[in-house]
Scaffold this motif. Structure first.
Motif, PDB file in Angstrom:
ATOM      1  N   GLY A  83       0.818  -1.208   0.000  1.00  0.00           N
ATOM      2  CA  GLY A  83       0.000   0.000   0.000  1.00  0.00           C
ATOM      3  C   GLY A  83       0.847   1.250   0.000  1.00  0.00           C
ATOM      4  O   GLY A  83       2.039   1.226   0.344  1.00  0.00           O
ATOM      5  N   ILE A  84       0.227   2.364  -0.386  1.00  0.00           N
ATOM      6  CA  ILE A  84       0.855   3.682  -0.342  1.00  0.00           C
ATOM      7  C   ILE A  84      -0.130   4.629   0.328  1.00  0.00           C
ATOM      8  O   ILE A  84      -1.325   4.652  -0.025  1.00  0.00           O
ATOM      9  CB  ILE A  84       1.207   4.193  -1.750  1.00  0.00           C
ATOM     10  CG1 ILE A  84       2.153   3.207  -2.461  1.00  0.00           C
ATOM     11  CG2 ILE A  84       1.854   5.582  -1.680  1.00  0.00           C
ATOM     12  CD1 ILE A  84       2.420   3.564  -3.921  1.00  0.00           C
ATOM     13  N   VAL A  85       0.331   5.403   1.305  1.00  0.00           N
ATOM     14  CA  VAL A  85      -0.538   6.341   2.015  1.00  0.00           C
ATOM     15  C   VAL A  85       0.107   7.721   2.035  1.00  0.00           C
ATOM     16  O   VAL A  85       1.337   7.849   2.000  1.00  0.00           O
ATOM     17  CB  VAL A  85      -0.815   5.873   3.469  1.00  0.00           C
ATOM     18  CG1 VAL A  85      -1.384   4.472   3.481  1.00  0.00           C
ATOM     19  CG2 VAL A  85       0.441   5.948   4.327  1.00  0.00           C
ATOM     20  N   ILE A  86      -0.745   8.744   2.076  1.00  0.00           N
ATOM     21  CA  ILE A  86      -0.261  10.117   2.240  1.00  0.00           C
ATOM     22  C   ILE A  86      -0.971  10.743   3.437  1.00  0.00           C
ATOM     23  O   ILE A  86      -2.040  10.296   3.848  1.00  0.00           O
ATOM     24  CB  ILE A  86      -0.504  10.978   0.981  1.00  0.00           C
ATOM     25  CG1 ILE A  86      -1.990  11.011   0.611  1.00  0.00           C
ATOM     26  CG2 ILE A  86       0.341  10.493  -0.174  1.00  0.00           C
ATOM     27  CD1 ILE A  86      -2.318  11.946  -0.544  1.00  0.00           C
ATOM     28  N   ALA A  87      -0.367  11.774   3.986  1.00  0.00           N
ATOM     29  CA  ALA A  87      -0.973  12.494   5.100  1.00  0.00           C
ATOM     30  C   ALA A  87      -2.029  13.457   4.577  1.00  0.00           C
ATOM     31  O   ALA A  87      -1.856  14.093   3.541  1.00  0.00           O
ATOM     32  CB  ALA A  87       0.105  13.267   5.871  1.00  0.00           C
ATOM     33  N   GLY A  88      -3.140  13.549   5.329  1.00  0.00           N
ATOM     34  CA  GLY A  88      -4.174  14.521   5.020  1.00  0.00           C
ATOM     35  C   GLY A  88      -4.114  15.682   5.986  1.00  0.00           C
ATOM     36  O   GLY A  88      -3.245  15.744   6.863  1.00  0.00           O
ATOM     37  N   ASN A  89      -5.048  16.617   5.863  1.00  0.00           N
ATOM     38  CA  ASN A  89      -5.017  17.793   6.727  1.00  0.00           C
ATOM     39  C   ASN A  89      -5.354  17.468   8.175  1.00  0.00           C
ATOM     40  O   ASN A  89      -4.989  18.210   9.082  1.00  0.00           O
ATOM     41  CB  ASN A  89      -5.978  18.864   6.202  1.00  0.00           C
ATOM     42  CG  ASN A  89      -7.415  18.390   6.136  1.00  0.00           C
ATOM     43  OD1 ASN A  89      -7.710  17.419   5.440  1.00  0.00           O
ATOM     44  ND2 ASN A  89      -8.313  19.063   6.832  1.00  0.00           N
ATOM     45  N   HIS A  90      -6.029  16.340   8.437  1.00  0.00           N
ATOM     46  CA  HIS A  90      -6.323  15.956   9.811  1.00  0.00           C
ATOM     47  C   HIS A  90      -5.182  15.154  10.441  1.00  0.00           C
ATOM     48  O   HIS A  90      -5.179  14.957  11.656  1.00  0.00           O
ATOM     49  CB  HIS A  90      -7.612  15.122   9.868  1.00  0.00           C
ATOM     50  CG  HIS A  90      -8.858  15.933   9.778  1.00  0.00           C
ATOM     51  ND1 HIS A  90      -9.667  16.203  10.862  1.00  0.00           N
ATOM     52  CD2 HIS A  90      -9.438  16.560   8.728  1.00  0.00           C
ATOM     53  CE1 HIS A  90     -10.694  16.942  10.481  1.00  0.00           C
ATOM     54  NE2 HIS A  90     -10.574  17.165   9.183  1.00  0.00           N
ATOM     55  N   ASP A  91      -4.259  14.674   9.636  1.00  0.00           N
ATOM     56  CA  ASP A  91      -3.155  13.863  10.151  1.00  0.00           C
ATOM     57  C   ASP A  91      -2.003  14.743  10.621  1.00  0.00           C
ATOM     58  O   ASP A  91      -1.808  15.853  10.126  1.00  0.00           O
ATOM     59  CB  ASP A  91      -2.636  12.915   9.059  1.00  0.00           C
ATOM     60  CG  ASP A  91      -3.684  11.937   8.578  1.00  0.00           C
ATOM     61  OD1 ASP A  91      -4.375  11.354   9.429  1.00  0.00           O
ATOM     62  OD2 ASP A  91      -3.817  11.767   7.341  1.00  0.00           O
ATOM     63  N   SER A  92      -1.228  14.212  11.554  1.00  0.00           N
ATOM     64  CA  SER A  92       0.034  14.843  11.921  1.00  0.00           C
ATOM     65  C   SER A  92       1.112  14.302  10.982  1.00  0.00           C
ATOM     66  O   SER A  92       1.432  13.110  11.028  1.00  0.00           O
ATOM     67  CB  SER A  92       0.390  14.527  13.377  1.00  0.00           C
ATOM     68  OG  SER A  92       1.750  14.829  13.629  1.00  0.00           O
ATOM     69  N   ALA A  93       1.651  15.179  10.138  1.00  0.00           N
ATOM     70  CA  ALA A  93       2.691  14.745   9.205  1.00  0.00           C
ATOM     71  C   ALA A  93       3.903  14.198   9.953  1.00  0.00           C
ATOM     72  O   ALA A  93       4.492  13.179   9.567  1.00  0.00           O
ATOM     73  CB  ALA A  93       3.095  15.900   8.296  1.00  0.00           C
ATOM     74  N   ALA A  94       4.255  14.865  11.052  1.00  0.00           N
ATOM     75  CA  ALA A  94       5.412  14.413  11.832  1.00  0.00           C
ATOM     76  C   ALA A  94       5.148  13.045  12.445  1.00  0.00           C
ATOM     77  O   ALA A  94       6.043  12.184  12.492  1.00  0.00           O
ATOM     78  CB  ALA A  94       5.728  15.433  12.924  1.00  0.00           C
ATOM     79  N   ARG A  95       3.944  12.824  12.920  1.00  0.00           N
ATOM     80  CA  ARG A  95       3.611  11.536  13.532  1.00  0.00           C
ATOM     81  C   ARG A  95       3.662  10.412  12.493  1.00  0.00           C
ATOM     82  O   ARG A  95       4.174   9.318  12.759  1.00  0.00           O
ATOM     83  CB  ARG A  95       2.217  11.624  14.163  1.00  0.00           C
ATOM     84  CG  ARG A  95       1.897  10.489  15.119  1.00  0.00           C
ATOM     85  CD  ARG A  95       0.487  10.656  15.680  1.00  0.00           C
ATOM     86  NE  ARG A  95       0.223   9.705  16.736  1.00  0.00           N
ATOM     87  CZ  ARG A  95       0.295   9.991  18.026  1.00  0.00           C
ATOM     88  NH1 ARG A  95       0.645  11.201  18.410  1.00  0.00           N
ATOM     89  NH2 ARG A  95       0.039   9.067  18.929  1.00  0.00           N
TER      90      ARG A  95
END
Length: 398
Positions: A83-95
């Motif tokens: 799988g491939i995932v990206i961060a959204g605006n609700h996600d913590s990019a750093a986390r």
């Protein structure tokens, strides 16, 4: 060696694990939906799964929310599906970046932050059938950061919007340059596209304040055989060339999404040929329903809904100035699954109170947002929001 057989890619987005609705935790339902999606990936013989952002509802998710998402990835690993995932605006990019290495061990490639080096956002999957999937993965990029970086303080809204488009266009063009001839080439992005139709849930403070920042379908790289979008919760196709889709959220997250049928997209595609997209319906998640009822009909209407197993929002119509002590207790006695009981006051125009926001302050908008999600705003949160708002104004002026 590149192969030209049909590839099957499952596209989903907007899990929002950890979502609270009027204090009610929706995470168990979201977990059920993710178990269902992992099962579909297996039965539909998916070669890869794309998740276009908003895995979590907050940047600091609960342990249960993390379990729901990571259990999903483990199920994909057990099925041998990368799988491939990206961060959204609700996600913590750093986390998300902090666990990217661990996710890699189970076959999940994570892209948490945009990079000036396009290759940092290109991900490749070699499928069991020998095909090559190339994905240009663009995680959420804050509109405010992009605009502020351009030093447009005091510019008009049109200038802000154009600068945002130019900044995003830079990344999209560079990702398109990373596509590989003879491979299946796709784009992932967490953003709002022109013409996107939001669910009622997105008519909240956050959506109202940022929907001026949109992308045009003309900015999407022509070489993308499929564009996997996230951010808008209503499933829809947003562009034909290239084909761009929002799969939507995985359950009805709040009453603005009541009645929506949820789905994931199965994309069948061969290198150099148009993609074929099939919607796979999801059955998980409790149905949400808003019941609008006259005061004198409350008991009768709720009695008729005793077999309804979903969650209710009850809007009671009454004459202006009517005092209704004990109304909530009356409703909950007959419908313990009612999460919200509200008075529907007479309207002086065609807009409902929850959608009429002209002239409201940020504090008033936040109070409405919190009331819809978690109930009345506590005094300590009101004070903290006011302090943060004042701090942000001071920072912008400086």
């Amino acid at each position: 060696m590149l192969n030209f057989s049909v590839m099957r890619v499952l596209h989903t987005a907007d899990f929002h694990a950890g979502r609270l609705l009027r204090g009610h935790d929706r995470t168990p339902e979201i977990h059920d939906a993710l178990v269902e999606i992992a099962g579909l990936a297996r039965t539909e013989r998916a070669d890869a799964v794309l998740v276009s952002g908003d895995l979590f509802d907050t940047g600091n998710p609960s342990a249960d929310a993390e379990h729901a998402v990571f259990d999903f990835f483990l199920r994909l690993r057990d099925a041998g599906i990368p799988g491939i995932v990206i961060a959204g605006n609700h996600d913590s990019a750093a986390r998300l970046a902090s666990v990217a290495g661990l996710l890699g061990w189970v076959g999940i490639q994570a892209v948490s932050q945009p990079s000036a080096t396009p290759q940092d956002m290109i991900r490749t999957v070699e499928t069991k059938g020998g095909e090559t999937l190339v994905v240009g993965a663009l995680p959420y990029l804050s509109e405010r950061r992009l605009v502020k970086a351009a030093d447009l303080l005091g510019g008009d809204t049109g200038a802000w919007r154009q600068k945002y488009r130019e900044g995003m266009g830079f990344f999209l063009r560079r990702l398109g340059e990373g596509f590989v001839p003879g491979a299946v080439n796709m784009l992932m992005c967490h953003a709002t596209m022109d013409g996107a139709v939001p669910s009622g849930s997105e008519r909240t403070m956050q959506f109202d304040l940022t929907n001026a920042y949109t992308l045009s379908g003309l900015q999407l790289p022509a070489g993308a055989q499929y564009v996997a979008l996230g951010h808008v919760h209503k499933p829809q196709q947003i562009s034909d060339t290239p084909p761009a889709y929002y799969p939507g959220s995985v359950i009805q997250l709040d009453f603005g999404e009541a009645g929506e049928k949820k789905q994931v997209n199965l994309v069948e595609v061969e290198a150099g040929r148009p993609a074929r997209v099939h919607a796979l319906p999801l059955a998980s998640g409790r149905e949400l329903r808003t019941l609008r009822v006259e005061l004198e009909q409350v008991e009768a209407r709720l009695e008729a809904l005793k077999g309804f197993s979903g969650l209710l929002k009850v809007m009671v119509s009454a004459p202006a100035g009517t005092a209704l002590p004990g109304l909530k207790d009356r409703v909950l006695k007959l419908a313990p699954n009612a999460l919200a009981v509200e008075l529907d006051a007479p309207q002086d125009d065609l807009a409902t109170p929850e959608l009429r926001r002209e002239g409201l302050s940020l504090m008033e908008l936040y109070e409405r947002y919190h009331r819809e999600r978690r109930g009345d705003l506590p005094d300590d949160l009101r004070a903290a929001f006011r302090e943060a708002d004042e701090s942000a104004k001071t920072e912008d002026v400086a």
